[in-house]
Design an enzyme around this catalytic site. Structure first.
Site, short mmCIF file in Angstrom:
data_model
loop_
_atom_site.label_atom_id
_atom_site.label_comp_id
_atom_site.label_asym_id
_atom_site.label_seq_id
_atom_site.Cartn_x
_atom_site.Cartn_y
_atom_site.Cartn_z
N ASP A 43 95.93 59.14 -5.43
CA ASP A 43 96.29 60.08 -6.51
C ASP A 43 97.01 59.41 -7.68
O ASP A 43 96.77 59.77 -8.83
CB ASP A 43 97.05 61.32 -5.99
CG ASP A 43 98.37 61.05 -5.29
OD1 ASP A 43 98.69 59.87 -5.03
OD2 ASP A 43 99.08 62.04 -5.00
N GLY A 129 109.86 65.76 6.73
CA GLY A 129 109.77 64.33 7.07
C GLY A 129 108.57 64.00 7.93
O GLY A 129 108.49 62.93 8.51
N GLY A 131 105.33 64.09 6.82
CA GLY A 131 104.15 63.76 6.00
C GLY A 131 103.30 64.97 5.72
O GLY A 131 102.10 64.85 5.43
N LEU A 132 103.89 66.16 5.79
CA LEU A 132 103.12 67.40 5.62
C LEU A 132 103.54 68.15 4.35
O LEU A 132 103.30 69.34 4.21
CB LEU A 132 103.25 68.28 6.87
CG LEU A 132 102.80 67.59 8.16
CD1 LEU A 132 103.10 68.45 9.39
CD2 LEU A 132 101.30 67.26 8.12
N SER A 133 104.20 67.44 3.45
CA SER A 133 104.54 67.96 2.11
C SER A 133 105.52 69.12 2.11
O SER A 133 105.36 70.09 1.37
CB SER A 133 103.27 68.39 1.36
OG SER A 133 102.52 67.29 1.04
N SER A 135 108.39 68.83 0.82
CA SER A 135 109.02 68.79 -0.51
C SER A 135 108.19 69.54 -1.53
O SER A 135 108.72 70.31 -2.34
CB SER A 135 109.18 67.35 -1.01
OG SER A 135 109.65 66.51 -0.02
N ASP A 179 100.16 66.54 -3.59
CA ASP A 179 100.80 67.51 -2.71
C ASP A 179 101.12 68.81 -3.43
O ASP A 179 100.91 69.90 -2.89
CB ASP A 179 102.10 66.91 -2.14
CG ASP A 179 101.85 65.62 -1.40
OD1 ASP A 179 100.69 65.34 -1.06
OD2 ASP A 179 102.83 64.88 -1.16
N TYR A 231 106.82 52.90 -0.69
CA TYR A 231 105.82 53.68 -1.44
C TYR A 231 105.74 53.13 -2.88
O TYR A 231 104.65 52.88 -3.41
CB TYR A 231 106.23 55.15 -1.44
CG TYR A 231 105.25 56.09 -2.09
CD1 TYR A 231 104.34 56.82 -1.32
CD2 TYR A 231 105.22 56.26 -3.47
CE1 TYR A 231 103.43 57.68 -1.92
CE2 TYR A 231 104.32 57.12 -4.08
CZ TYR A 231 103.44 57.83 -3.30
OH TYR A 231 102.55 58.70 -3.89
C1 GLA Z 1 102.64 61.31 -0.52
C2 GLA Z 1 102.70 61.57 -2.04
C3 GLA Z 1 101.32 61.88 -2.60
C4 GLA Z 1 100.29 60.85 -2.17
C5 GLA Z 1 100.38 60.59 -0.66
C6 GLA Z 1 99.47 59.50 -0.22
O1 GLA Z 1 102.30 62.48 0.14
O2 GLA Z 1 103.56 62.65 -2.32
O3 GLA Z 1 101.39 61.98 -4.00
O4 GLA Z 1 100.44 59.66 -2.89
O5 GLA Z 1 101.70 60.30 -0.25
O6 GLA Z 1 98.15 59.84 -0.39
#
Ligand code: GLA
Length: 391
Positions: A43, A129, A131-133, A135, A179, A231
């Protein structure tokens, strides 16, 4: 979450709001977390992604204020509301959870929208925390509620951009646009094929149950944070690759031209690996879209697995727990498996025949126990609705 469960959640959140703030909220909104089916770290390279929304949501009850006061409360954090003044909001002044909703207020005001304060109560079923967004769900639910309450008329994509700005500038995490767009724009029963360059979107039907399939999420319980350095290092490496190749973004390196591009990068070994991941990952997203349209979801398994190998070996953002989840799933009959999200922990996804779900789940749990890892949380993910007003 069914309609009944949604109504019950809305009632609870209204009641708590009334206890906290001494009056009824003006509405209740919900925004989901997501899993990404394919298209990882593409992205911020202007590339393709394909997330879908989870049934897990962050729910917000709000009332507007016109006196410049912002009060924020979360059911998941002990203590009463945190009180801020909208005029005092300043980027990177806050390292707590409140930076996300406060950052949204800041981003809206900075873009010229007259947001003059609010009382906010939040509750969430999105694991944080993992990895499921969580935030993005938090940002988007607050943005959508303020958009409605202040009559700002901002559409989903633009709202996502403002939320990303809150996260990049106010919180200080250099994340992309996937996300927030997933949380704002996904629809029930579909995965979102998103071109992150211009936010052009196509909703791709993704009804696994009808095909006798399931998608499992394996939350490894290894916590990650995108405001830490790794990251950002990957992002900087990709930008270096684009600069060395003379393109605006790695999106502009065609799959057919990959070998020539890699040759031009000479002995920049690390940049070569990053470039190879991004270029092949964009191709995988396009392949998944065309396979879903021509052959159905069973056919995409191997592409997901290829994506994992690329994230593990080229982008180098997997970890032992994610690799164990993926390897165990594959050796126990899964059709495909990969890590999802930013990496360094968080969750893996597993595409499987419905009948294999119990044995796969058991195998993954047993492998984690044998390796001495914290027990993972395994659950089914059904493509669900994006952000909306629920009461
Ligand atoms: C996190 C970031 C996204 C994207 C992913 C990896 O979720 O918030 O913008 O970069 O990592 O695909």
């Amino acid at each position: 979450m069914g309609a009944g469960a949604g109504a019950e959640a809305a009632r609870q959140v209204r009641d708590t709001f009334a206890e906290l703030y001494g009056g009824a909220p003006q509405g209740v909104w919900a925004a989901p977390g997501r899993v990404n089916l394919i298209g990882e770290h593409t992205d911020y390279n202007d590339g393709f992604v394909m997330p879908f929304a989870l049934p897990h949501v962050t729910t917000a009850a709000l009332a507007r204020r016109d006196d410049g006061v912002l009060r924020l409360h979360s059911a998941d954090v002990p203590g009463g509301p945190v009180e801020l003044r909208v005029e005092d909001l300043a980027p990177q002044s806050d390292t707590n959870w409140t930076a996300y909703p406060a950052g949204v207020v800041w981003a809206l005001r900075e873009a010229g929208h007259p947001v003059t304060g609010a009382d906010v109560h939040l509750t969430s079923t999105v694991p944080s925390g993992a990895g499921l967004s969580s935030s993005a769900a938090l940002e988007v639910v607050v943005a959508l509620a303020l958009n409605d309450l202040f009559g700002l008329g901002i559409e989903g994509r633009q709202l996502a951009r403002l939320c990303q700005r809150a996260e990049n500038v106010y919180v200080g995490a250099p994340t992309g646009i996937m996300d927030q767009t997933a949380s704002a724009c996904c629809t029930d029963g579909h995965a979102l094929f998103l071109d992150t360059r211009d936010l052009a979107q196509r909703q791709i039907p993704f009804d696994l149950a009808r095909e006798g399939l399931r998608l499992l999420v394996v939350d490894t319980r290894v916590q990650h944070a995108h405001s830490d350095g790794e990251y950002g290092k990957r992002r900087a490496g990709c930008e270096k690759g684009a600069a060395l190749l003379g393109v605006d973004a790695l999106r502009d390196v065609a799959y057919a031209g990959l070998d020539a591009a890699l040759a031009r990068l000479g002995d920049e070994a690390e940049v070569r690996r990053l470039v190879r991941h991004i270029v092949t990952e964009n191709e995988r997203v396009e392949r998944v879209v065309s396979l879903l349209e021509s052959a159905g979801p069973r056919a995409i398994g191997p592409v997901l697995t290829e994506g994992h190998a690329s994230l593990r070996d080229d982008f180098r953002i997997s970890c032992p727990e994610l690799d164990l989840a993926v390897d165990t799933a594959l050796s126990s009959g899964a059709l495909g498996a990969r890590m999802t999200g930013g990496g360094f922990g968080g969750s893996a996804i597993v595409l499987a025949e419905e009948s294999d779900v119990p044995s796969l789940t058991e195998a993954i749990e047993a492998a984690f126990a044998t390796a001495g890892h914290t027990a993972p949380r395994v659950f089914e993910a059904v493509p669900s609705a994006g952000a909306r007003r629920i009461a």
